[in-house]
Design a protein around this motif. Structure first.
Motif, PDB file in Angstrom:
ATOM      1  N   ARG A 165      -9.450  26.236  19.421  1.00 33.27           N
ATOM      2  CA  ARG A 165      -9.348  27.627  19.221  1.00 33.27           C
ATOM      3  C   ARG A 165      -8.200  27.981  18.252  1.00 33.27           C
ATOM      4  N   ALA A 166      -7.120  27.086  18.307  1.00 35.77           N
ATOM      5  CA  ALA A 166      -5.916  27.272  17.522  1.00 35.77           C
ATOM      6  C   ALA A 166      -6.547  27.140  15.781  1.00 35.77           C
ATOM      7  N   VAL A 167      -7.325  26.101  15.572  1.00 34.58           N
ATOM      8  CA  VAL A 167      -7.707  25.844  14.340  1.00 34.58           C
ATOM      9  C   VAL A 167      -8.759  27.026  13.992  1.00 34.58           C
ATOM     10  N   ARG A 168      -9.552  27.328  14.794  1.00 34.52           N
ATOM     11  CA  ARG A 168     -10.475  28.524  14.474  1.00 34.52           C
ATOM     12  C   ARG A 168      -9.820  30.008  14.243  1.00 34.52           C
ATOM     13  N   MET A 169      -8.635  30.037  15.041  1.00 38.07           N
ATOM     14  CA  MET A 169      -7.917  31.295  14.809  1.00 38.07           C
ATOM     15  C   MET A 169      -7.283  30.951  13.434  1.00 38.07           C
ATOM     16  N   TYR A 170      -6.801  30.081  13.161  1.00 43.04           N
ATOM     17  CA  TYR A 170      -6.078  29.734  11.697  1.00 43.04           C
ATOM     18  C   TYR A 170      -7.064  30.353  10.296  1.00 43.04           C
ATOM     19  N   ARG A 171      -8.395  29.582  10.626  1.00 40.31           N
ATOM     20  CA  ARG A 171      -9.295  29.726   9.842  1.00 40.31           C
ATOM     21  C   ARG A 171     -10.124  30.929   9.542  1.00 40.31           C
ATOM     22  N   THR A 172     -10.067  31.877  10.779  1.00 42.46           N
ATOM     23  CA  THR A 172     -10.617  32.937  10.506  1.00 42.46           C
ATOM     24  C   THR A 172      -9.876  34.057  10.104  1.00 42.46           C
ATOM     25  N   SER A 173      -8.458  33.950  10.383  1.00 35.94           N
ATOM     26  CA  SER A 173      -7.630  35.159   9.781  1.00 35.94           C
ATOM     27  C   SER A 173      -7.358  35.121   8.493  1.00 35.94           C
ATOM     28  N   ASP A 174      -7.141  36.317   7.847  1.00 38.82           N
ATOM     29  CA  ASP A 174      -7.071  36.670   6.531  1.00 38.82           C
ATOM     30  C   ASP A 174      -6.081  37.813   6.459  1.00 38.82           C
ATOM     31  N   PRO A 175      -4.756  37.858   5.916  1.00 39.07           N
ATOM     32  CA  PRO A 175      -4.449  36.451   5.035  1.00 39.07           C
ATOM     33  C   PRO A 175      -4.096  35.288   6.064  1.00 39.07           C
ATOM     34  N   LYS A 176      -3.866  34.107   5.686  1.00 39.14           N
ATOM     35  CA  LYS A 176      -3.443  33.018   6.423  1.00 39.14           C
ATOM     36  C   LYS A 176      -2.229  33.161   6.984  1.00 39.14           C
ATOM     37  N   PRO A 177      -1.969  32.954   8.236  1.00 40.77           N
ATOM     38  CA  PRO A 177      -0.687  33.086   8.781  1.00 40.77           C
ATOM     39  C   PRO A 177       0.238  31.790   8.667  1.00 40.77           C
ATOM     40  N   GLN A 178       1.398  32.023   8.993  1.00 41.98           N
ATOM     41  CA  GLN A 178       2.245  31.044   8.920  1.00 41.98           C
ATOM     42  C   GLN A 178       2.137  29.968   9.883  1.00 41.98           C
ATOM     43  N   ILE A 179       1.867  28.655   9.743  1.00 45.61           N
ATOM     44  CA  ILE A 179       1.498  27.783  10.483  1.00 45.61           C
ATOM     45  C   ILE A 179       2.500  27.866  11.967  1.00 45.61           C
ATOM     46  N   LYS A 180       3.971  28.061  11.476  1.00 48.08           N
ATOM     47  CA  LYS A 180       4.994  27.748  12.608  1.00 48.08           C
ATOM     48  C   LYS A 180       4.858  29.104  13.342  1.00 48.08           C
ATOM     49  N   LYS A 181       4.476  30.411  12.768  1.00 47.26           N
ATOM     50  CA  LYS A 181       4.499  31.498  13.667  1.00 47.26           C
ATOM     51  C   LYS A 181       3.387  31.508  14.473  1.00 47.26           C
ATOM     52  N   LEU A 182       1.982  30.934  14.027  1.00 46.49           N
ATOM     53  CA  LEU A 182       0.811  30.660  15.023  1.00 46.49           C
ATOM     54  C   LEU A 182       1.103  29.758  15.959  1.00 46.49           C
ATOM     55  N   ALA A 183       1.852  29.056  15.715  1.00 46.82           N
ATOM     56  CA  ALA A 183       2.119  27.788  16.855  1.00 46.82           C
ATOM     57  C   ALA A 183       2.820  28.419  17.864  1.00 46.82           C
ATOM     58  N   VAL A 184       4.278  29.018  17.410  1.00 47.66           N
ATOM     59  CA  VAL A 184       4.929  29.612  18.499  1.00 47.66           C
ATOM     60  C   VAL A 184       3.976  30.724  19.313  1.00 47.66           C
ATOM     61  N   GLU A 185       3.108  31.375  18.589  1.00 44.74           N
ATOM     62  CA  GLU A 185       2.353  32.310  19.490  1.00 44.74           C
ATOM     63  C   GLU A 185       1.432  31.663  20.533  1.00 44.74           C
ATOM     64  N   LEU A 186       0.768  30.458  19.942  1.00 45.10           N
ATOM     65  CA  LEU A 186      -0.187  29.610  20.901  1.00 45.10           C
ATOM     66  C   LEU A 186       0.919  28.737  21.969  1.00 45.10           C
ATOM     67  N   GLY A 187       1.905  28.599  21.741  1.00 45.25           N
ATOM     68  CA  GLY A 187       2.868  27.680  22.605  1.00 45.25           C
ATOM     69  C   GLY A 187       2.497  26.065  22.160  1.00 45.25           C
ATOM     70  N   VAL A 188       2.293  25.762  20.912  1.00 45.52           N
ATOM     71  CA  VAL A 188       1.988  24.268  20.598  1.00 45.52           C
ATOM     72  C   VAL A 188       3.301  23.888  19.435  1.00 45.52           C
ATOM     73  N   HIS A 189       3.456  22.795  19.383  1.00 39.61           N
ATOM     74  CA  HIS A 189       4.214  22.430  18.192  1.00 39.61           C
ATOM     75  C   HIS A 189       3.633  22.497  16.816  1.00 39.61           C
ATOM     76  N   PRO A 190       4.473  23.091  15.990  1.00 42.37           N
ATOM     77  CA  PRO A 190       3.970  23.399  14.702  1.00 42.37           C
ATOM     78  C   PRO A 190       3.465  22.058  14.007  1.00 42.37           C
TER      79      PRO A 190
END
Length: 96
Positions: free
Chosen positions: A14-39
């Motif tokens: 789900r995390a990889v899918r969220m990154y790939r489908t978002s436009d523009p690409k989010p910062q990995i660190k912000k997305l990781a914090v949002e998902l509760g995983v390590h960047p």
């Protein structure tokens, strides 16, 4: 027995899918914090997915072989070289 994974397969997909489908690409660190995983975990999942899709080249020194096999091959070569070197040292000991 292998250790249990910290993050489930569903969360990783789900995390990889969220990154790939978002436009523009989010910062990995912000997305990781949002998902509760390590960047760095998220960055590794994304990198692996891109490599599997063939859209990212392997870094220098990487291969698709399992790392344990690479280590065995490398260790065997190092043992052979050390053995050959010790034979040369012992045969030329009188020169030292």
């Amino acid at each position: 027995m292998a250790a249990p994974r910290k993050y489930s397969l569903e969360l990783r997909e789900r995390a990889v899918r969220m990154y790939r489908t978002s436009d523009p690409k989010p910062q990995i660190k912000k997305l990781a914090v949002e998902l509760g995983v390590h960047p760095e975990a998220l960055r590794g999942w994304i990198r692996r997915r891109l490599q599997d899709a063939g859209r990212r080249r392997l870094a220098a020194g990487q291969s698709r072989r399992p790392r344990s096999r690479q280590n065995r091959i490398g260790n065997a070569a190092a043992r052979r070289a050390a053995c050959a070197l010790s034979r040369v040292r012992h045969s030329n000991a009188w020169l030292w």
